[in-house]
Design a protein around this motif. Structure first.
Motif, PDB file in Angstrom:
ATOM      1  N   ASP A  66       0.816  -1.213   0.000  1.00 47.27           N
ATOM      2  CA  ASP A  66       0.000   0.000   0.000  1.00 47.27           C
ATOM      3  C   ASP A  66       0.848   1.261   0.000  1.00 47.27           C
ATOM      4  O   ASP A  66       0.328   2.370   0.137  1.00 47.27           O
ATOM      5  N   GLY A  67       2.169   1.131  -0.160  1.00 48.46           N
ATOM      6  CA  GLY A  67       3.048   2.282  -0.265  1.00 48.46           C
ATOM      7  C   GLY A  67       3.601   2.791   1.037  1.00 48.46           C
ATOM      8  O   GLY A  67       4.355   3.767   1.041  1.00 48.46           O
ATOM      9  N   THR A  68       3.258   2.137   2.157  1.00 47.45           N
ATOM     10  CA  THR A  68       3.799   2.557   3.450  1.00 47.45           C
ATOM     11  C   THR A  68       5.109   1.835   3.723  1.00 47.45           C
ATOM     12  O   THR A  68       5.313   0.695   3.305  1.00 47.45           O
ATOM     13  N   SER A  69       5.998   2.518   4.445  1.00 49.11           N
ATOM     14  CA  SER A  69       7.303   1.928   4.749  1.00 49.11           C
ATOM     15  C   SER A  69       7.213   1.063   5.991  1.00 49.11           C
ATOM     16  O   SER A  69       6.315   1.212   6.826  1.00 49.11           O
ATOM     17  N   LEU A  70       8.153   0.148   6.145  1.00 52.99           N
ATOM     18  CA  LEU A  70       8.272  -0.664   7.348  1.00 52.99           C
ATOM     19  C   LEU A  70       9.744  -0.913   7.618  1.00 52.99           C
ATOM     20  O   LEU A  70      10.569  -0.858   6.713  1.00 52.99           O
ATOM     21  N   ALA A  71      10.062  -1.170   8.883  1.00 55.26           N
ATOM     22  CA  ALA A  71      11.458  -1.292   9.286  1.00 55.26           C
ATOM     23  C   ALA A  71      11.983  -2.712   9.177  1.00 55.26           C
ATOM     24  O   ALA A  71      13.200  -2.917   9.130  1.00 55.26           O
ATOM     25  N   ALA A  72      11.098  -3.714   9.169  1.00 50.03           N
ATOM     26  CA  ALA A  72      11.554  -5.099   9.203  1.00 50.03           C
ATOM     27  C   ALA A  72      10.701  -5.970   8.299  1.00 50.03           C
ATOM     28  O   ALA A  72       9.486  -5.797   8.221  1.00 50.03           O
ATOM     29  N   CYS A  73      11.347  -6.883   7.617  1.00 51.12           N
ATOM     30  CA  CYS A  73      10.651  -7.901   6.821  1.00 51.12           C
ATOM     31  C   CYS A  73      11.549  -9.130   6.787  1.00 51.12           C
ATOM     32  O   CYS A  73      12.528  -9.171   6.031  1.00 51.12           O
ATOM     33  N   GLY A  74      11.231 -10.111   7.610  1.00 44.92           N
ATOM     34  CA  GLY A  74      12.078 -11.291   7.712  1.00 44.92           C
ATOM     35  C   GLY A  74      12.165 -12.079   6.418  1.00 44.92           C
ATOM     36  O   GLY A  74      13.231 -12.604   6.068  1.00 44.92           O
ATOM     37  N   SER A  75      11.057 -12.171   5.688  1.00 41.71           N
ATOM     38  CA  SER A  75      11.062 -12.937   4.442  1.00 41.71           C
ATOM     39  C   SER A  75      11.944 -12.277   3.398  1.00 41.71           C
ATOM     40  O   SER A  75      12.814 -12.924   2.789  1.00 41.71           O
ATOM     41  N   ALA A  76      11.754 -10.977   3.171  1.00 39.31           N
ATOM     42  CA  ALA A  76      12.541 -10.286   2.151  1.00 39.31           C
ATOM     43  C   ALA A  76      14.008 -10.187   2.545  1.00 39.31           C
ATOM     44  O   ALA A  76      14.896 -10.262   1.680  1.00 39.31           O
ATOM     45  N   ASP A 109      20.895 -27.488   4.819  1.00 36.88           N
ATOM     46  CA  ASP A 109      19.652 -27.932   4.173  1.00 36.88           C
ATOM     47  C   ASP A 109      19.086 -26.894   3.209  1.00 36.88           C
ATOM     48  O   ASP A 109      18.004 -27.086   2.647  1.00 36.88           O
ATOM     49  N   GLY A 110      19.819 -25.782   2.999  1.00 38.67           N
ATOM     50  CA  GLY A 110      19.391 -24.760   2.056  1.00 38.67           C
ATOM     51  C   GLY A 110      18.560 -23.657   2.674  1.00 38.67           C
ATOM     52  O   GLY A 110      18.313 -22.625   2.026  1.00 38.67           O
ATOM     53  N   GLN A 111      18.111 -23.846   3.907  1.00 34.65           N
ATOM     54  CA  GLN A 111      17.344 -22.792   4.552  1.00 34.65           C
ATOM     55  C   GLN A 111      18.242 -21.616   4.910  1.00 34.65           C
ATOM     56  O   GLN A 111      19.447 -21.766   5.093  1.00 34.65           O
ATOM     57  N   ILE A 112      17.635 -20.447   4.998  1.00 38.45           N
ATOM     58  CA  ILE A 112      18.368 -19.227   5.286  1.00 38.45           C
ATOM     59  C   ILE A 112      17.850 -18.654   6.601  1.00 38.45           C
ATOM     60  O   ILE A 112      16.638 -18.590   6.822  1.00 38.45           O
ATOM     61  N   SER A 113      18.782 -18.254   7.465  1.00 32.59           N
ATOM     62  CA  SER A 113      18.399 -17.683   8.749  1.00 32.59           C
ATOM     63  C   SER A 113      18.882 -16.243   8.841  1.00 32.59           C
ATOM     64  O   SER A 113      19.830 -15.838   8.166  1.00 32.59           O
ATOM     65  N   VAL A 114      18.217 -15.471   9.690  1.00 38.65           N
ATOM     66  CA  VAL A 114      18.612 -14.086   9.939  1.00 38.65           C
ATOM     67  C   VAL A 114      18.418 -13.801  11.418  1.00 38.65           C
ATOM     68  O   VAL A 114      17.455 -14.258  12.038  1.00 38.65           O
ATOM     69  N   ASP A 115      19.376 -13.074  11.988  1.00 46.38           N
ATOM     70  CA  ASP A 115      19.211 -12.536  13.332  1.00 46.38           C
ATOM     71  C   ASP A 115      18.385 -11.260  13.177  1.00 46.38           C
ATOM     72  O   ASP A 115      18.864 -10.249  12.667  1.00 46.38           O
ATOM     73  N   MET A 116      17.137 -11.293  13.646  1.00 48.89           N
ATOM     74  CA  MET A 116      16.203 -10.191  13.447  1.00 48.89           C
ATOM     75  C   MET A 116      16.383  -9.074  14.472  1.00 48.89           C
ATOM     76  O   MET A 116      15.658  -8.072  14.433  1.00 48.89           O
ATOM     77  N   GLY A 117      17.326  -9.220  15.383  1.00 49.65           N
ATOM     78  CA  GLY A 117      17.556  -8.191  16.378  1.00 49.65           C
ATOM     79  C   GLY A 117      16.670  -8.367  17.600  1.00 49.65           C
ATOM     80  O   GLY A 117      15.830  -9.264  17.672  1.00 49.65           O
ATOM     81  N   LEU A 118      16.884  -7.498  18.574  1.00 47.15           N
ATOM     82  CA  LEU A 118      16.131  -7.567  19.820  1.00 47.15           C
ATOM     83  C   LEU A 118      14.676  -7.146  19.609  1.00 47.15           C
ATOM     84  O   LEU A 118      14.409  -6.166  18.915  1.00 47.15           O
ATOM     85  N   PRO A 119      13.732  -7.853  20.226  1.00 48.80           N
ATOM     86  CA  PRO A 119      12.356  -7.377  20.198  1.00 48.80           C
ATOM     87  C   PRO A 119      12.212  -6.149  21.087  1.00 48.80           C
ATOM     88  O   PRO A 119      12.922  -5.996  22.086  1.00 48.80           O
ATOM     89  N   GLY A 209       2.266 -16.407   5.253  1.00 50.95           N
ATOM     90  CA  GLY A 209       3.462 -16.495   6.081  1.00 50.95           C
ATOM     91  C   GLY A 209       4.049 -15.114   6.289  1.00 50.95           C
ATOM     92  O   GLY A 209       3.809 -14.203   5.504  1.00 50.95           O
ATOM     93  N   SER A 210       4.818 -14.954   7.345  1.00 49.67           N
ATOM     94  CA  SER A 210       5.515 -13.693   7.608  1.00 49.67           C
ATOM     95  C   SER A 210       6.613 -13.957   8.616  1.00 49.67           C
ATOM     96  O   SER A 210       6.363 -14.504   9.694  1.00 49.67           O
ATOM     97  N   GLY A 211       7.833 -13.542   8.274  1.00 51.00           N
ATOM     98  CA  GLY A 211       8.947 -13.754   9.180  1.00 51.00           C
ATOM     99  C   GLY A 211       8.846 -12.930  10.448  1.00 51.00           C
ATOM    100  O   GLY A 211       9.000 -13.447  11.553  1.00 51.00           O
ATOM    101  N   SER A 212       8.568 -11.627  10.307  1.00 52.59           N
ATOM    102  CA  SER A 212       8.507 -10.778  11.496  1.00 52.59           C
ATOM    103  C   SER A 212       7.316 -11.136  12.371  1.00 52.59           C
ATOM    104  O   SER A 212       7.401 -11.100  13.605  1.00 52.59           O
ATOM    105  N   CYS A 213       6.177 -11.509  11.758  1.00 54.12           N
ATOM    106  CA  CYS A 213       5.016 -11.934  12.551  1.00 54.12           C
ATOM    107  C   CYS A 213       5.314 -13.230  13.304  1.00 54.12           C
ATOM    108  O   CYS A 213       4.910 -13.394  14.463  1.00 54.12           O
TER     109      CYS A 213
END
Length: 266
Positions: A66-76, A109-119, A209-213
């Protein structure tokens, strides 16, 4: 104007990457909405803009359909990491986002992980409209809230199949308690190491699905004493793995798959 793009998905959570390292492209909100339109554009939940960075492999910024910005997207973030690792041949990269520099890794196994930072757990950090205990909000359904760079509201339910995700998601996304709107998710705890999760994403609607969620749902479940440190998250689109020890960054791991690439011409 021609925009080169790559489309990927993570358990059905689809996103588009625009690589601006070689050719900078201006993407104002109205253009992002056109690109995100599933009938007239490319269609996606989020778009990630990739740029050069001096102190990380690349710089990332994210926008909703919808054109709004966001700070985190685990999937992308994981999708961009996979792209960068494919270019460099490395099994780990760093990306800079508004959440700081995040480390990403490719597993055997081909999966990719990310440290999403502190909640972020304080009411002012999420943010909420007024001071309160974020582990138990004064709303019908007794949800919890936190931020992974974007706000999240988690409901714990007995039977997730009985939840009207669209109706309740719309209702709480724009609740006055959340001045910046919020992601809304519904969790059924199967046991301390497994949950089912259904998602209403702020600015995108129902998502498979959603990484951050997924990260936020597990964080709030741990805060409630319902979950262990390592949790399998079964979304409508597939399985993710989230780990949080209560002190360090939240670890997110799962698959990412390319869909197609192309050029969009205005």
């Amino acid at each position: 104007m021609t925009i080169a793009f790559e489309k990927m998905h993570a358990n059905g959570d689809d996103f588009v990457i625009v690589d601006c390292r070689m050719r900078d492209v201006t993407l104002p909100p109205d253009l992002i909405r056109r690109l995100g339109d599933r009938q007239r554009g490319i269609g996606f939940n989020q778009i990630a803009i990739l740029r050069h960075c001096e102190n990380a492999t690349a710089d990332l910024s994210f926008w909703n359909a919808d054109g709004t910005s966001l700070a985190a997207c685990g999937s992308a973030t994981r999708g961009v990491a996979g792209k960068l690792m494919g270019e460099t041949g490395a099994d780990d990269v760093t990306v800079r986002t508004s959440r700081g520099i995040l480390r990403c890794m490719r597993h055997p196994d081909g999966q990719i992980s990310v440290d999403m930072g502190l909640p972020l757990l304080l009411w002012s950090e999420i943010p909420l409209a007024e001071a309160m205990d974020t582990a138990r909000l004064p709303l019908a359904g007794d949800p919890a809230a936190c931020s992974m760079g974007n706000p999240h509201c988690t409901f714990f339910v007995d039977d997730i199949d009985q939840v009207d995700v669209e109706a309740r998601g719309r209702e709480f996304e724009t609740h006055p308690l959340f001045p910046n709107r919020t992601n809304v998710h519904f969790v059924q705890v199967l046991d301390p190491v497994r949950i089912r999760l259904r998602i209403w994403e702020r600015g995108a609607g129902i998502s498979p699905g959603s990484g951050s969620c997924s990260c936020a749902a597990v964080v709030n479940g741990i805060r409630r004493g319902l979950l262990s440190e390592d949790v399998d998250v079964l979304c409508d689109g597939g399985l993710l793995r989230v780990s949080w020890n209560g002190r360090d960054g939240v670890q997110l791991a799962g698959p990412v798959e390319p869909v197609f690439c192309g050029e969009w011409t205005a």
